[in-house]
Design an enzyme around this catalytic site. Structure first.
Site, PDB file in Angstrom:
ATOM      1  N   GLU A 151      50.653  39.501 -12.408  1.00  0.00           N
ATOM      2  CA  GLU A 151      51.436  40.727 -12.234  1.00  0.00           C
ATOM      3  C   GLU A 151      50.874  41.850 -13.111  1.00  0.00           C
ATOM      4  OE1 GLU A 151      53.429  41.389  -9.988  1.00  0.00           O
ATOM      5  OE2 GLU A 151      54.553  39.643  -9.370  1.00  0.00           O
ATOM      6  N   HIS A 177      57.953  43.464 -12.285  1.00  0.00           N
ATOM      7  CA  HIS A 177      57.852  42.029 -12.008  1.00  0.00           C
ATOM      8  C   HIS A 177      57.158  41.297 -13.161  1.00  0.00           C
ATOM      9  CE1 HIS A 177      58.028  43.111  -7.450  1.00  0.00           C
ATOM     10  NE2 HIS A 177      59.222  43.126  -8.024  1.00  0.00           N
ATOM     11  N   HIS A 235      54.538  46.456  -0.497  1.00  0.00           N
ATOM     12  CA  HIS A 235      53.254  46.943  -1.006  1.00  0.00           C
ATOM     13  C   HIS A 235      52.168  46.876   0.068  1.00  0.00           C
ATOM     14  CE1 HIS A 235      54.730  45.579  -5.266  1.00  0.00           C
ATOM     15  NE2 HIS A 235      55.478  46.523  -4.730  1.00  0.00           N
ATOM     16  N   GLU A 291      57.798  42.684  -2.931  1.00  0.00           N
ATOM     17  CA  GLU A 291      56.339  42.729  -2.839  1.00  0.00           C
ATOM     18  C   GLU A 291      55.869  43.041  -1.418  1.00  0.00           C
ATOM     19  OE1 GLU A 291      53.621  41.961  -4.975  1.00  0.00           O
ATOM     20  OE2 GLU A 291      54.910  42.107  -6.735  1.00  0.00           O
ATOM     21  N   THR A 307      47.676  43.136 -11.401  1.00  0.00           N
ATOM     22  CA  THR A 307      47.919  44.026 -10.269  1.00  0.00           C
ATOM     23  C   THR A 307      48.472  45.371 -10.736  1.00  0.00           C
ATOM     24  OG1 THR A 307      50.055  42.927  -9.910  1.00  0.00           O
ATOM     25  CG2 THR A 307      48.217  42.199  -8.560  1.00  0.00           C
ATOM     26  N   TRP A 346      62.565  51.997  -2.974  1.00  0.00           N
ATOM     27  CA  TRP A 346      61.736  52.824  -2.096  1.00  0.00           C
ATOM     28  C   TRP A 346      61.294  51.976  -0.909  1.00  0.00           C
ATOM     29  CZ3 TRP A 346      56.836  51.089  -1.040  1.00  0.00           C
ATOM     30  CH2 TRP A 346      56.248  50.208  -1.955  1.00  0.00           C
ATOM     31  N   ASP A 405      56.261  48.810  -9.598  1.00  0.00           N
ATOM     32  CA  ASP A 405      56.890  47.559  -9.170  1.00  0.00           C
ATOM     33  C   ASP A 405      56.255  46.358  -9.871  1.00  0.00           C
ATOM     34  OD1 ASP A 405      58.790  48.541  -7.449  1.00  0.00           O
ATOM     35  OD2 ASP A 405      57.924  47.666  -5.639  1.00  0.00           O
ATOM     36  N   GLU A 406      54.926  46.354  -9.894  1.00  0.00           N
ATOM     37  CA  GLU A 406      54.218  45.222 -10.497  1.00  0.00           C
ATOM     38  C   GLU A 406      54.567  45.105 -11.980  1.00  0.00           C
ATOM     39  OE1 GLU A 406      52.984  43.325  -8.477  1.00  0.00           O
ATOM     40  OE2 GLU A 406      51.795  44.302  -6.926  1.00  0.00           O
ATOM     41  N   GLU A 426      47.585  42.047  -1.358  1.00  0.00           N
ATOM     42  CA  GLU A 426      49.031  42.159  -1.173  1.00  0.00           C
ATOM     43  C   GLU A 426      49.482  41.529   0.140  1.00  0.00           C
ATOM     44  OE1 GLU A 426      51.151  43.214  -3.344  1.00  0.00           O
ATOM     45  OE2 GLU A 426      49.969  44.370  -4.783  1.00  0.00           O
TER      46      GLU A 426
END
Length: 393
Positions: free
Chosen positions: A226, A262, A176, A173, A229, A92, A258-259, A135
């Site tokens: 991670e 990760h 974000h 990252e 977040t 995305w 996403d976090e 971020e």
């Protein structure tokens, strides 16, 4: 990006164990105290550098032979860690969630975004801004990863699996902060200049999470962060939904996803270290927890509030975005994820570290309960991010 526990937790100051001494390290004194008469320390006291963290820094605590472990894991990292990255064409992008500037309906889309944003309270924007600023300090985090011995990107374009991961993780990252920054700009609810100053101060301050250039410590730190977040963005998504902004909830939830991905990669690295070197890995985990996990944005400053991070953290705690309970829950999760309680064949020192780490989550919770019982009356603090309006902390 979350609650600082320094005021709640009073563990004994960390002393290097005999094992740690064997592992480590020359101590490099940046400045012994803020009262040092050296020119460096005097400069650090100037307002345009404030607030800065000045403490004894330990560097290169991992002995050279341990570097070979990480070199030997290159192939493993390629097969097991790089798979947690997504191809750019399948990722995305911030623009997927924002008004389309090339569209004739752009201004109408912005009006709709602003109308939804008007339903959100100021304290919600404080935590959303704090998350965004965290971020946006991404250059600092890539720098930190590139201090780690044995896994750093030696040239800036190294073809090693570790270097590829760091660059691609950074690139993922980076979306974000871009997305949240643009959303906040379009919302009209926040003072962008004050936010931009805060970002500049934070990146300029850097960070020393006390990982000592050691990937053992560094990957434990990133595993914790991670997950923190993931929790924080997940909770801002939940609150946005409760206030009726489903688009913002989607934005925050997508970032949280996403976090989580990760987090899976970093926890897998530490899991591998527990498999091949359990004694030094449990010592590193205990060391990191004795020093306490400092949040990446704990040096945030807007040019006005010397206690900005503490005040932001208090709002996050009050809203349930990130709390002292979350800190304990993360540690408990990681202890279970890495099967720390089931480790065998440890040295005497390793077993003591194991006992310490496994007993820590309930201890943190007891300290939290005591702190809540001693909680002072709520204060009202003006936040420059929301045009100086008063927020309960």
């Amino acid at each position: 990006m979350a609650l600082s526990l320094n005021s709640m937790m009073s563990f004994p100051s960390h002393k290097l164990s005999s094992k740690s001494i064997k592992l480590g390290s020359p101590r490099v004194l940046m400045a012994s105290t803020l009262h040092s008469t050296s020119k460096v320390a005097e400069n650090l006291k100037k307002p345009h550098f404030a607030p800065r963290e000045v403490h004894v820094q330990v560097t290169h605590s991992m002995p050279p032979q341990k570097v070979e472990i990480f070199k030997s894991l290159e192939g493993w990292a390629e097969e097991n860690i790089l798979v947690h990255l997504k191809p750019v064409e399948k990722c995305w992008q911030p623009q997927d969630f924002l008004p389309e500037p090339e569209s004739e309906g752009f201004f109408e889309q912005v009006k709709e975004l602003r109308a939804r944003a008007m339903e959100l309270p100021d304290d919600y924007f404080v935590v959303l801004v704090g998350d965004m600023i965290t971020e946006e300090a991404l250059p600092t985090y890539q720098t930190m990863l590139n201090t780690l011995d044995g896994v750093r990107d030696e040239t800036g374009a190294s073809p090693t699996s570790w270097a590829i991961w760091t660059r691609a993780w950074t690139a993922e990252e980076n979306r974000h902060g871009d997305l949240l920054n643009k959303y906040l700009y379009l919302s009209g609810r926040v003072d962008m200049k004050q936010i931009e100053k805060t970002i500049q101060y934070l990146i300029g301050s850097g960070m020393d999470p006390k990982t000592e250039n050691s990937p053992y410590l560094g990957f434990i730190y990133t595993s914790f962060q991670e997950r923190a977040t993931f929790i924080s963005h997940g909770n801002t998504a939940r609150l946005a939904k409760e206030h009726g902004d489903l688009k913002l909830a989607q934005i925050c939830g997508t970032i949280a996803s996403d976090e989580k991905r990760h987090e899976t990669a970093y926890t897998k690295i530490v899991e591998k270290l527990f498999e091949i070197d359990p004694d030094d890995t449990i010592l590193a985990l205990a060391d990191m927890m004795r020093k306490k996990i400092s949040m990446p944005a704990h040096l945030m400053y807007d040019g006005q509030d010397d206690n900005l991070f503490e005040h932001f953290s208090s709002v996050a705690q009050r809203l349930g975005v990130y709390t002292a309970k979350d800190y304990a829950d993360i540690l408990e999760f990681l202890v279970g994820r890495w099967n720390v309680e089931k480790l065998t064949g440890l040295s005497g020192e390793g077993r003591r570290a194991q006992d310490f780490v496994c007993g820590l989550p309930p201890r943190i919770r007891r300290l939290e309960e005591r702190a809540q019982g001693r909680a002072k009356q709520a204060s009202i603090i003006p936040f420059s991010w929301v045009f100086g309006r008063n927020i309960i902390v």
